[in-house]
Scaffold this active site. Sequence first.
Site, mmCIF file in Angstrom:
data_model
loop_
_atom_site.group_PDB
_atom_site.id
_atom_site.type_symbol
_atom_site.label_atom_id
_atom_site.label_comp_id
_atom_site.label_asym_id
_atom_site.label_seq_id
_atom_site.Cartn_x
_atom_site.Cartn_y
_atom_site.Cartn_z
ATOM 1 C CG HIS A 128 19.838 -46.238 -29.953
ATOM 2 N ND1 HIS A 128 18.823 -46.635 -30.859
ATOM 3 C CD2 HIS A 128 20.776 -47.354 -30.078
ATOM 4 C CE1 HIS A 128 19.098 -47.985 -31.322
ATOM 5 N NE2 HIS A 128 20.296 -48.240 -30.671
ATOM 6 C CE LYS B 188 14.549 -56.196 -35.656
ATOM 7 N NZ LYS B 188 15.682 -55.739 -34.983
ATOM 8 C CG HIS C 130 18.870 -46.639 -36.238
ATOM 9 N ND1 HIS C 130 18.722 -45.775 -35.343
ATOM 10 C CD2 HIS C 130 18.376 -47.646 -35.738
ATOM 11 C CE1 HIS C 130 17.970 -46.234 -34.188
ATOM 12 N NE2 HIS C 130 17.620 -47.383 -34.332
#
Length: 510
Positions: free
Chosen positions: A186, A348, A248
Amino acid sequence: MDNNNPDTPVIFVLFGGTGDLSRRLILPALFNLFLDKQLPAAFALLVVDHNEISMADLTEHYRQGVCDHSRSGNPAEAQWRNFAQFIHSTQLELDQKEGYASLAQQLHSLAESWPQAPQIIFYMATPPALFSVIGQGLGEAGLSSDHLRTRIVVEKPLGHDLESFRNINTILGRYFEEMQIFRIDHFLGKETVQNILAMRFANPIFEPVWNRRYIDHIAITVAETLGVEQRGGYYEGAGALRDMVQNHLMQLLCLVAMEPPVAYDANDIRNKKMDVMHALRPIPYDQVPQFAVRGQYTCGWLNGAQVPGYREEVHVAPHSGTETYAALKLFVDNWRWQDVPFYLRTGKRLAAEVSEISIRFRDVPHHAFPATAGLNAQPVRLVIQIQPEQGIVLKFMAKEPGATLRLRPVNMSFNYQEAFDMPSPAAYETLLNDVMQGDATLFMRADQVESAWQLLLPVIQAWGDNPAADFPNYAAGSWGPESAHDLIARDGRSWLTPTVGTPPPCHNDC
Ligand code: BG6
């Protein structure tokens, strides 16, 4: 390349239609395409799930998903009613032949009254373990045989390593041609990511300096403040390397490093990206620590709130060895990039939500200004801001006003919102529209995914063979583990503070 007429009827078959991905991303994207009049008049969304769910519950589940996640907010009553007419559902045991025969029958009935045969999109919003099962079911029922009118869409993670990716691919490849398989990353649908090619190749001024002669190094940062939320079950088996770097970050690297395409078309662009993948210097198994480091967050403070450590998250093992942070040093061995390091980092629970590519130019060959003028001298840097800031910033030196000669870094900025007075589509809107149009430019080709796994294989193996002794090794709200600092500092460089981001609050009492 587009091979569809936008008015061609479409049946969008959504496997795993009651799951989180469908509710959070796919339905809001389809609804916005509907609002923007991008869906053909003859459109049907056929939701497939192994559980039976009533139409009323399903539509309400989706309406709520749109309210919570769509960029256009709560849908107007009438608009939602019109969209909801497209929704159909069916229950199917994914591993049983008969189910696919009845699916074929349903597809036939849906399209019966349409003037033209539809494009049929099979979207796998399911756990990856089901890709092969469903692919096989569709293939054996003859549902993939029309190569021009049927497509299958799969989401990452595409496999767990090189071998499992090859297995998935072999099964899909038995029933679908490569041109029918759309592998979603995405990030490629984000406007700012697509703009990398526009910036590089629609302007003549960047290309002459876009090489080892002028560029010292490139740093790609994808930092998240979120933890693993409810996804511990998936994340435990994935980790940052598989979840973010393999796809990504590798895509971002390819877009920055690739040669100019001859034409803006799927094959040409993907060939140029493959050239980058081919040129990436392999990481020897016994040298992994010099090229790759990992981290795991412990509890800490973010935006004034205390957050738990990774091992305290839901569905995470109390002694988990999964990395929530990964940093890599890579080299692209070709004429353009020889010996220019590409530093990649992602994690994260970092100090700020920021994704950017920082292109650090070489220092001037000779310092003509007196030392007193250039105390703050910094090499020129071009920053491609992917999110949340969306734009491009050139950081360069300028003369400070005043009688004394002093140099100071300043910014020249382009910002999407300021420059274009129009909303950007969400990444999934762009990608779903492209699938319907048969345009694969923004999707990953099999050879690319395979070579990304190949490159990371030694790291996966070395990390698997040698569990990290120092986990957890960074506090939530910090910029990652000390070893990531060392990775770049050994080369006499440093990670520069991203262009947005708040310094971590100074608490150590969690
Ligand atoms: C997904 C990862 O692919 O990308 C997630 O699985 C991550 O772990 C997400 O949070 C980040 O995407 P975005 O668009 O929110 O930056």
